[in-house]
Each structure stands twice: as structure tokens, then as C-alpha cells.
Design a protein around this motif. Structure first.
Motif, PDB file in Angstrom:
ATOM      1  N   CYS A 346       0.834  -1.200   0.000  1.00 53.41           N
ATOM      2  CA  CYS A 346       0.000   0.000   0.000  1.00 53.41           C
ATOM      3  C   CYS A 346       0.871   1.252   0.000  1.00 53.41           C
ATOM      4  O   CYS A 346       1.881   1.318   0.701  1.00 53.41           O
ATOM      5  N   THR A 409      -4.996   6.124  -2.029  1.00 50.49           N
ATOM      6  CA  THR A 409      -4.315   4.898  -1.624  1.00 50.49           C
ATOM      7  C   THR A 409      -4.222   3.939  -2.807  1.00 50.49           C
ATOM      8  O   THR A 409      -5.235   3.573  -3.405  1.00 50.49           O
ATOM      9  N   ARG A 411      -3.374   0.244  -3.737  1.00 53.25           N
ATOM     10  CA  ARG A 411      -3.232  -1.093  -3.161  1.00 53.25           C
ATOM     11  C   ARG A 411      -2.971  -2.088  -4.269  1.00 53.25           C
ATOM     12  O   ARG A 411      -3.772  -2.187  -5.215  1.00 53.25           O
TER      13      ARG A 411
END
Length: 417
Positions: A346, A409, A411
Motif C-alpha cells: 500500500c 491509496t 493497493r
């Protein structure tokens, strides 16, 4: 005693300081005892927290006091640029003691600079005797603050060097290894960077996702010549030709990024990635008033990651933060955090800017959507989402940041699983 003699005695006192902290203390005493001012205080500017930080000063009775625990939010009237006058005299000003008003009188604020960077302020006032300031006193404190600024910078540099040397002694092998690895990485990706730079240039022209391009081509292909008058047949043929050309250009662009990144899996210590990203992203912030922080929760752990492409995506998100979230801020923050779990890698990119309204989180990921009024081309988040999904098999998620702005974010599955 003339003011010149007093100033010379004050400088002699400052020369005896043993550290930056001792210099602050001696400066406050010199302003009182050698220069004859009622009260003085030195405050520093903590840019990362956008706060005023105390050092040493005088209380309402003129007694020396340790104020190193004092912190307060940065106030607008304290913001001084290097091109502005460094000294400001205010008559009938509220005179304060650790943020609380204790009287009125003249108040003099002298900014302390190192080059273009604001380090803090020297404050003096006449709270105790209420005597008016003279022209001589003004020029004395001007000379004193200028010299004090240089001494503070030199003292801070000395303290920093001492701390750095101590740190290097205990972490020399780890530090040198990280810096050497960063140099190796920069040399290793020099060839691939040319392709990535080509992709960056093209991204401003054809940043469409595969779905958007496909929808456009499909729409044009469904158009039939029977739906158009004879006078519009040339227009239809031109639209079909343009759609096919756009599709080919996009596939070419996509392939170039793939060629630059298809073998780009590096296994590195997280601290090495942190050093590398500092080198890559700091130039974005050099001409802005904003601060960049890069963190990793486990600096000694090995991380397998697609370094080149992921670096470009993080750079795109930081650019988006500067252009949209922080554009109207006078001293914001942007933070990049790298972390990994058992299955996921992440990267959080967040800022202290204006953020988004709840109904905008899905909208801004669409092609050609921008938060700027009167602008109709928005592509950065859409491009990042596309490459995260297509080439990294991951996701881009948007949420509110604890800093107050937007958190993006990325991921992706860990490549080493």
C-alpha cells in the motif's frame, strides 16, 4: 555608554554561547542587559507542523524564563517572505505572555532568515517601563537581529552536524548502504526512464482508459452511412478515421509504458525506497511553500515492488495534490507512506488541502473531470487508476485524509507472493 558600545557588548556575549539553545538564552539576556530593552523572546518556526515554537524569553516582570515547551499555531501576521522587510514595529500593540495579552505598548518583530528560509523571530517590547522606542534603538535591534540570525543558523548547522556525525557513527553501514543502493537504482533505470518520460508526455494528450477509448470507437463504428445525409458522409468518414487513429495511438502509448515497466520488480529495503523517493519527489516542492514527508513503517524490511511505474504513479498523485488540494494553501503538507501486509503493498498519498465533497470521490476518477472551475480537462486520477488496475492488478481508493485533505491509496498484490 553609546548604542554602538552596547551592541558590541551584546555581540561579545553571544560569542560565548555553547549551543543553539544556549545562544537563544544569551540573546534574550543580551537584549535586556546590554541593549536595555524591557523584554525579549525568541521563537522558532516549525514548518512541518506549521507552528511557533518557544525557546527562551521574559515573563511579564522581565524575568528570564524557559519557554521551550510552548507551541502555538502559526499566525498570518508572522508570515514573512525573504523579499519583505525583516523588521516590523507596531505602536499600541497588544503585548503578550505565552499567547495571553498582559498589556499594550510598542512591539518589534524581527524575522530571522537563512537565505530564502524563515527560521523564526526575535521579539522585543516596552511592557515594563513603557518608554517610546527611539530611532537609535530601532537600528540597534535591526543590527542585532541580523547578526543573531546568522549566529543562529551557524549554531544550528553545528548542532545538526554533531547529531549527524553521532548518527553516522551508530548507523554508518546502514546509511551508506542505502545511499549506495539509491545511486545504483538511479543508474539502473536510466534507460527505462526515457520510455517513462515519453509516457509522461503522451499522458497529457491521450490519457484515456481502455474502456473510454473502446466506448468511443464502438460508438463511431455503430454509426451507419444511412443515418447521415449525403452532405455529411465526409464528416462520418472523418470521424471513423479519427477514432481508429486514436485507438492506435493509445495502444502505442500503453505499450511504451508496458515496455518500460514489464520487468520492473525490485526487492529493496523500505528505507532505500524512502531515500529514492525523496530524491525523486523533493524537486516538485522546491518552488512551493509546502512540505513533503515520506514515511515507511518498517524501514529495515525488504519490499518487492514495481519501482519505476509505482514511482510515476505516486509522482502523478503528488502533482495532483499540489495543483488541486494545496494550490490555495500558504504552507501545506503532503505525505507519502509506504507499508505492506501479508498480501498487499500500500502507498498512501495525502495532503492537508481542501479535500473533496462526499459526492466527488467517484466523480473525480472519471475522465476529463477536474475540481478547478472553468477548466474542462482532468486526467491525473483517471490515468493513475487505469495503470493501477491494468498493469499492477490493484486499486486506487480515495478517502478523507487525517491531515484534512484528500488521501489517495494505491493497493496492489505483493509481487513476491
Amino acid at each position: 555608554m553609546t548604542y554602538l558600545e552596547r551592541l558590541n557588548n551584546a555581540f561579545e556575549r553571544l560569542k560565548q554561547a555553547r549551543s543553539a539553545d544556549d545562544l537563544y538564552r544569551q540573546a534574550v539576556l543580551a537584549a535586556q542587559q546590554q541593549l536595555g530593552f524591557d523584554r525579549a523572546g525568541i521563537f522558532l518556526y516549525d514548518r512541518s507542523a506549521n507552528q511557533i515554537v518557544g525557546t527562551w524569553g521574559n515573563d511579564a516582570n522581565g524575568q528570564l524564563r524557559d519557554e521551550r515547551d510552548y507551541r502555538a499555531p502559526m499566525e498570518k501576521h508572522l508570515i514573512v517572505q525573504a523579499s519583505d522587510p525583516h523588521i516590523r514595529l507596531t505602536e499600541d500593540a497588544p503585548l503578550k505572555e505565552l499567547g495571553q495579552t498582559v498589556g499594550t505598548g510598542w512591539h518589534l518583530q524581527a524575522a530571522i532568515f537563512s537565505g530564502e528560509e524563515l527560521h523564526g523571530w526575535l521579539f522585543v517590547d516596552n511592557l515594563i517601563h513603557h518608554q517610546p522606542i527611539t530611532d537609535e534603538q530601532f537600528h540597534v535591534i535591526q543590527s542585532f537581529s541580523n547578526a543573531l540570525g546568522q549566529l543562529i543558523i551557524h549554531s544550528q548547522i553545528e548542532d545538526t552536524l554533531i547529531d549527524a556525525l553521532d548518527s553516522l557513527v551508530s548507523h554508518e553501514n546502514q546509511t551508506l548502504s542505502a545511499l549506495d543502493r539509491v545511486s545504483q537504482l538511479e543508474a539502473q533505470i536510466a534507460g527505462s526512464r526515457r520510455l517513462v518520460q515519453l509516457a509522461e508526455r503522451l499522458s497529457g494528450l491521450v490519457p484515456m482508459s481502455a474502456r473510454a477509448v473502446g466506448n468511443l470507437v464502438n460508438f463511431v463504428s455503430l454509426l451507419s452511412s444511412t443515418q447521415f445525409a449525403d452532405s455529411d458522409q465526409a464528416l462520418l468518414a472523418s470521424a471513423q478515421k479519427s477514432a481508429n487513429q486514436l485507438s492506435r495511438i493509445y495502444r502505442y502509448f500503453d505499450q511504451k509504458v508496458h515496455e518500460a515497466t514489464e520487468n520492473d520488480i525490485q526487492t529493496l529495503e523500505a528505507s532505500v525506497v524512502q531515500h529514492y523517493w525523496q530524491n525523486q519527489f523533493n524537486p516538485l516542492f522546491r518552488t512551493t511553500p509546502h512540505e513533503l514527508e515520506i514515511h515507511t513503517n518498517t524501514p529495515e524490511d525488504d519490499i518487492a515492488l514495481p519501482l519505476i511505474l509505482l514511482t510515476q504513479l505516486v509522482k502523478e498523485l503528488l502533482t495532483n495534490a499540489l495543483c488541486h488540494g494545496l494550490e490555495k494553501s500558504t504552507g501545506g503538507r503532503a505525505c507519502v507512506t509506504l507499508e505492506q501486509s501479508d498480501r498487499l503493498l500500500c502507498v498512501h498519498v495525502e495532503d492537508s488541502g481542501i479535500g473533496l465533497e462526499p459526492d466527488q470521490y467517484e466523480e473525480v476518477l472519471k475522465l476529463f473531470v477536474t475540481s478547478k472551475p472553468n477548466e474542462y480537462l482532468g486526467t491525473g486520477l483517471n490515468v493513475t487508476q487505469h495503470y493501477t488496475e491494468r498493469w499492477l492488478n490493484g486499486q486506487l481508493e480515495l478517502s478523507e485524509s487525517p491531515l484534512g485533505g484528500l488521501r489517495c491509496t494505491i493497493r496492489i498484490p505483493r509481487p513476491d507472493n
